[in-house]
Design a protein around this motif. Structure first.
Motif, PDB file in Angstrom:
ATOM      1  N   GLN A  79      11.601  28.490  39.394  1.00  0.00           N
ATOM      2  CA  GLN A  79      10.538  28.006  38.518  1.00  0.00           C
ATOM      3  C   GLN A  79      11.000  27.839  37.075  1.00  0.00           C
ATOM      4  O   GLN A  79      10.562  26.929  36.371  1.00  0.00           O
ATOM      5  CB  GLN A  79       9.338  28.957  38.570  1.00  0.00           C
ATOM      6  N   ASP A  80      11.906  28.730  36.618  1.00  0.00           N
ATOM      7  CA  ASP A  80      12.409  28.620  35.244  1.00  0.00           C
ATOM      8  C   ASP A  80      13.098  27.266  35.042  1.00  0.00           C
ATOM      9  O   ASP A  80      12.924  26.617  34.002  1.00  0.00           O
ATOM     10  CB  ASP A  80      13.398  29.749  34.936  1.00  0.00           C
ATOM     11  N   HIS A  81      13.869  26.850  36.044  1.00  0.00           N
ATOM     12  CA  HIS A  81      14.564  25.566  35.959  1.00  0.00           C
ATOM     13  C   HIS A  81      13.564  24.410  35.964  1.00  0.00           C
ATOM     14  O   HIS A  81      13.666  23.462  35.174  1.00  0.00           O
ATOM     15  CB  HIS A  81      15.537  25.441  37.128  1.00  0.00           C
ATOM     16  N   LYS A  82      12.576  24.488  36.833  1.00  0.00           N
ATOM     17  CA  LYS A  82      11.560  23.433  36.921  1.00  0.00           C
ATOM     18  C   LYS A  82      10.778  23.319  35.619  1.00  0.00           C
ATOM     19  O   LYS A  82      10.489  22.217  35.138  1.00  0.00           O
ATOM     20  CB  LYS A  82      10.610  23.708  38.088  1.00  0.00           C
ATOM     21  N   ASP A  83      10.428  24.464  35.021  1.00  0.00           N
ATOM     22  CA  ASP A  83       9.652  24.451  33.778  1.00  0.00           C
ATOM     23  C   ASP A  83      10.448  23.818  32.644  1.00  0.00           C
ATOM     24  O   ASP A  83       9.914  23.030  31.852  1.00  0.00           O
ATOM     25  CB  ASP A  83       9.238  25.873  33.394  1.00  0.00           C
ATOM     26  N   LEU A  84      11.738  24.156  32.556  1.00  0.00           N
ATOM     27  CA  LEU A  84      12.572  23.606  31.496  1.00  0.00           C
ATOM     28  C   LEU A  84      12.721  22.089  31.644  1.00  0.00           C
ATOM     29  O   LEU A  84      12.595  21.340  30.670  1.00  0.00           O
ATOM     30  CB  LEU A  84      13.947  24.276  31.504  1.00  0.00           C
ATOM     31  N   LEU A  95      20.343  27.717  35.762  1.00  0.00           N
ATOM     32  CA  LEU A  95      18.988  28.167  36.064  1.00  0.00           C
ATOM     33  C   LEU A  95      18.570  27.711  37.452  1.00  0.00           C
ATOM     34  O   LEU A  95      18.996  26.655  37.928  1.00  0.00           O
ATOM     35  CB  LEU A  95      18.003  27.603  35.041  1.00  0.00           C
TER      36      LEU A  95
END
Length: 260
Positions: free
Chosen positions: A7-12, A4
């Motif tokens: 932002q998807d990686h940061k959110d996870l 990822l």
């Protein structure tokens, strides 16, 4: 998480990170100790059954780590059958993770992807039931054992590869790695760069006065680097400290040198 970005990686990571704060880590140690003790007792029984034969630790430690993580984070909500299925799936997942990511039938990467999907379903069911109870214990005072753990993970892997998604990076004068490329830097080779007398087993290099893991942070890649650095590294180090402390305290052992 490895593949990822943005932002998807940061959110996870932001959802996972609260599980690895100092306060949360302090609640895991009692259960870790109980599981480590159970496995050490099984190791002792194996040794008593065949006292003349050495026991390889690699698979033993892998199963110990998996049971600890299963029990710690999903409690008693996995049946024995589900735990065994999870163990097989997790091994296939790890094997596929270290291959070139060809998402095609017959390739290890796709097998890993399918296994991951099945594990996620099991964990979703566990999370809905989970009411894990944990107690506190301090590990920060075990300075020397902490240093040994750092030394073990950063200097003694056989040939370890850590996947990492890079930004655009000029590798040589004639070649620039494109942004988003997945690279597999060698932890083994990196651990010999920069560190003082890197070929020596010297835990003191990680004491407060020297802090070589900070000074040579660029080459301390046991848990990756940058945005994709392992979010559970402190948990892993705490677990390793407990294992080392209990192993050398409770067992009498000698090392058999292997050919590889």
């Amino acid at each position: 998480m490895i593949f990822l970005t943005g932002q998807d990686h940061k959110d996870l990571r932001s959802h996972i990170a609260p599980n690895f704060t100092p306060r949360e880590l302090s609640t895991y140690t009692e259960l870790q100790q109980l599981i480590i003790l159970k496995h050490l007792e099984s190791l002792e029984r194996l040794s008593e059954a065949s006292p003349a034969e050495g026991i390889p630790l690699r698979l033993f430690v892998r199963d110990l780590n998996l049971e600890t993580s299963q029990t710690e984070f999903v409690g008693r909500y996995l049946s024995s059958e589900a735990r065994e299925r999870f163990r097989v799936d997790y091994n296939d997942f790890n094997a596929g993770l270290m291959t070139i990511p060809f998402d095609l039938p017959g390739f290890a990467f796709q097998k890993a992807k399918l296994r991951c999907q099945r594990m996620v379903k099991m964990l979703i069911d566990c999370v809905s039931q989970s009411k894990t109870r944990m107690l506190e214990e301090k590990l920060r005072e075990m300075k020397y054992t902490q240093a040994v753990a750092h030394e073990v993970v950063s200097y003694r892997p056989p040939v370890t590869l850590v996947p990492h998604i890079v930004k655009e990076f000029q590798l040589t004068e004639s070649y620039t790695i494109p942004k988003g490329t997945i690279v597999f830097p060698s932890v083994y080779e990196s651990s010999f760069q920069g560190f003082t007398e890197a070929d020596r087993f010297e835990p003191e290099r990680f004491f407060d006065k020297r802090q070589e893991e900070v000074i040579f942070r660029r080459n301390y890649l046991a848990f990756g680097a940058g945005a994709h650095q392992c979010v559970g590294q402190r948990y892993a180090l705490n677990h390793l400290v407990l294992f080392i402390a209990m192993f050398v305290t409770l067992l009498d052992f000698k090392r058999d040198r292997a050919d590889s």
